[in-house]
Design a protein around this motif. Structure first.
Motif, PDB file in Angstrom:
ATOM      1  N   HIS A 117       0.840  -1.192   0.000  1.00 14.18           N
ATOM      2  CA  HIS A 117       0.000   0.000   0.000  1.00 14.18           C
ATOM      3  C   HIS A 117       0.877   1.245   0.000  1.00 14.18           C
ATOM      4  O   HIS A 117       1.921   1.282   0.658  1.00 14.18           O
ATOM      5  CB  HIS A 117      -0.910   0.012   1.223  1.00 14.18           C
ATOM      6  N   LYS A 166      -2.334   3.476   3.545  1.00 13.97           N
ATOM      7  CA  LYS A 166      -2.937   2.334   4.231  1.00 13.97           C
ATOM      8  C   LYS A 166      -1.900   1.635   5.098  1.00 13.97           C
ATOM      9  O   LYS A 166      -1.180   0.743   4.657  1.00 13.97           O
ATOM     10  CB  LYS A 166      -3.544   1.359   3.221  1.00 13.97           C
ATOM     11  N   THR A 167      -1.829   2.078   6.344  1.00 18.09           N
ATOM     12  CA  THR A 167      -1.084   1.377   7.381  1.00 18.09           C
ATOM     13  C   THR A 167      -2.068   0.445   8.071  1.00 18.09           C
ATOM     14  O   THR A 167      -3.214   0.830   8.330  1.00 18.09           O
ATOM     15  CB  THR A 167      -0.493   2.372   8.390  1.00 18.09           C
ATOM     16  N   GLU A 168      -1.642  -0.784   8.371  1.00 20.48           N
ATOM     17  CA  GLU A 168      -2.580  -1.742   8.948  1.00 20.48           C
ATOM     18  C   GLU A 168      -1.888  -2.661   9.954  1.00 20.48           C
ATOM     19  O   GLU A 168      -0.661  -2.697  10.044  1.00 20.48           O
ATOM     20  CB  GLU A 168      -3.234  -2.579   7.849  1.00 20.48           C
ATOM     21  N   TRP A 200      -2.504  -6.802  11.831  1.00 17.36           N
ATOM     22  CA  TRP A 200      -3.235  -8.066  11.815  1.00 17.36           C
ATOM     23  C   TRP A 200      -3.108  -8.757  13.164  1.00 17.36           C
ATOM     24  O   TRP A 200      -2.011  -8.839  13.732  1.00 17.36           O
ATOM     25  CB  TRP A 200      -2.652  -9.005  10.758  1.00 17.36           C
ATOM     26  N   GLU A 230      -8.309  -7.349  11.182  1.00 21.10           N
ATOM     27  CA  GLU A 230      -7.483  -6.322  10.560  1.00 21.10           C
ATOM     28  C   GLU A 230      -7.967  -4.939  10.974  1.00 21.10           C
ATOM     29  O   GLU A 230      -9.156  -4.644  10.920  1.00 21.10           O
ATOM     30  CB  GLU A 230      -7.529  -6.446   9.042  1.00 21.10           C
ATOM     31  N   GLN A 237      -7.026  -0.915  10.104  1.00 22.54           N
ATOM     32  CA  GLN A 237      -6.272  -0.174   9.093  1.00 22.54           C
ATOM     33  C   GLN A 237      -6.810   1.241   8.944  1.00 22.54           C
ATOM     34  O   GLN A 237      -7.896   1.564   9.406  1.00 22.54           O
ATOM     35  CB  GLN A 237      -6.379  -0.894   7.747  1.00 22.54           C
ATOM     36  N   GLN A 238      -5.984   2.066   8.309  1.00 19.73           N
ATOM     37  CA  GLN A 238      -6.479   3.369   7.879  1.00 19.73           C
ATOM     38  C   GLN A 238      -7.632   3.178   6.900  1.00 19.73           C
ATOM     39  O   GLN A 238      -7.686   2.178   6.177  1.00 19.73           O
ATOM     40  CB  GLN A 238      -5.379   4.150   7.163  1.00 19.73           C
TER      41      GLN A 238
END
Length: 322
Positions: free
Chosen positions: A103, A118-120, A122, A188, A190-191
């Motif tokens: 991303h 998109k920083t995510e 898990w 998840e 995320q942004q």
């Protein structure tokens, strides 16, 4: 408006690589065997969550943000993001390997797509024996080496594989090559962004016989080509306590493994609070109401709350704030 803890209808997504764990493990209302994602909390255009409980049932998340921005989001969150909800929350079931992807960061995503990056992260909820993730490279590579590997179909030789089990947690920053492997069920965080650069999809074809689109050229300037070991999250598993997992500019995530009731003073938090239930069940309340959640369900507690009460004898919760 006195805003109580809100639960939303899941937005279910069929995927080429999806399976049945969202139904079999998390009890989602699914009738097919290729559902890969349950979007629990979303303000992505075209996929906006709708309230499922209480007097506000049927209202969309975006409508509530527009009407009660500070009460729902918090003053500081509203000042930073306006009426754009900054977080997207999902459960993901990979029956097959997902495509290898990455991303873009905020700057590149804004320039190219007028979007957040998109920083995510898990959190592994279930993993078949031998299940793996792909996270990053196994050595430093140059842009030229990477491009050659794409051309010669040898990208897999450059990637880092991580075996996983329940409770393992990974932080995926922008630019990092990654893929969820077959047999993994995860939560998840995320942004809010649906911008993905897919670079390899195992040459699979969809139900119409078509190869899925790749984003080879877009990815070249977005990739972090250095080998890094910054993705595996270590955290305390102290019971009946709030244990930090991830703190980053886009979200803060704690884990709470509870065997008894817990009361939290959140008057100074100035942010909404999200609870994803990844084990057991609990009733979560503020001054204006309560909601019950079980494994595989999510609730949003509005920022105007001064106290949050969690009633349970056994629950494992991911707590997400800004």
């Amino acid at each position: 408006m006195n805003l109580y803890p809100l639960k939303f209808n899941p937005i279910l997504k069929e995927r080429l690589w999806g399976g049945t764990k969202l139904k079999d493990v998390l009890d989602k209302p699914i009738e097919n065997d290729i559902t890969g994602e349950s979007w629990e909390l979303s303000a992505v255009k075209g996929d906006v969550s709708v309230v499922a409980n209480g007097d506000l049932s049927g209202a969309s998340l975006q409508d509530l943000i527009n009407k009660y921005p500070e009460a729902l989001l918090g003053k500081s969150v509203y000042a930073r993001f306006g009426t754009e909800f900054p977080i997207l929350i999902k459960f993901i079931d990979a029956k097959q390997d997902l495509s290898i992807q990455l991303h873009p960061n905020d700057e590149l995503a804004k320039k190219r797509h007028n979007s957040f990056g998109k920083t995510e992260m898990w959190y592994i909820m279930d993993a078949d024996k031998g299940a793996e993730l792909i996270v990053g490279f196994n050595k430093d590579v140059t842009k030229e080496e990477y491009a050659k590997s794409i051309e010669e179909d040898t990208l897999l030789d450059l990637l880092n594989y991580e075996s996983v089990k329940e409770g393992d947690t990974f932080f995926i920053n922008t630019g990092k090559m990654h893929a969820i492997g077959a047999g993994v069920l995860l939560a998840e965080i995320q942004q809010t962004s649906d911008i993905t650069y897919r670079v390899f999809d195992f040459n699979r074809r969809d139900k119409n016989g078509n190869l899925r689109e790749l984003h080879t050229d877009l990815a070249l300037d977005a990739i972090d080509y250095t080998k890094k070991d910054d993705f595996k999250v270590t955290y305390s598993d102290k019971k009946d306590s709030v244990n930090n997992m991830v703190s980053c500019p886009y979200f803060n995530t704690n884990i709470l493994e509870l065997t008894k009731d817990l009361e939290l003073d959140v008057e100074k938090r100035d942010s909404f609070t999200i609870y994803m239930c990844v084990g057991g069940k609990a009733t979560i309340s503020n001054e204006f109401g309560s909601v019950s959640i079980k494994k595989g369900e999510t609730t949003l507690v509005p920022a105007q709350s001064k106290k949050i009460n969690i009633i349970t004898t056994s629950a494992k919760l991911l707590e997400v704030t800004i």
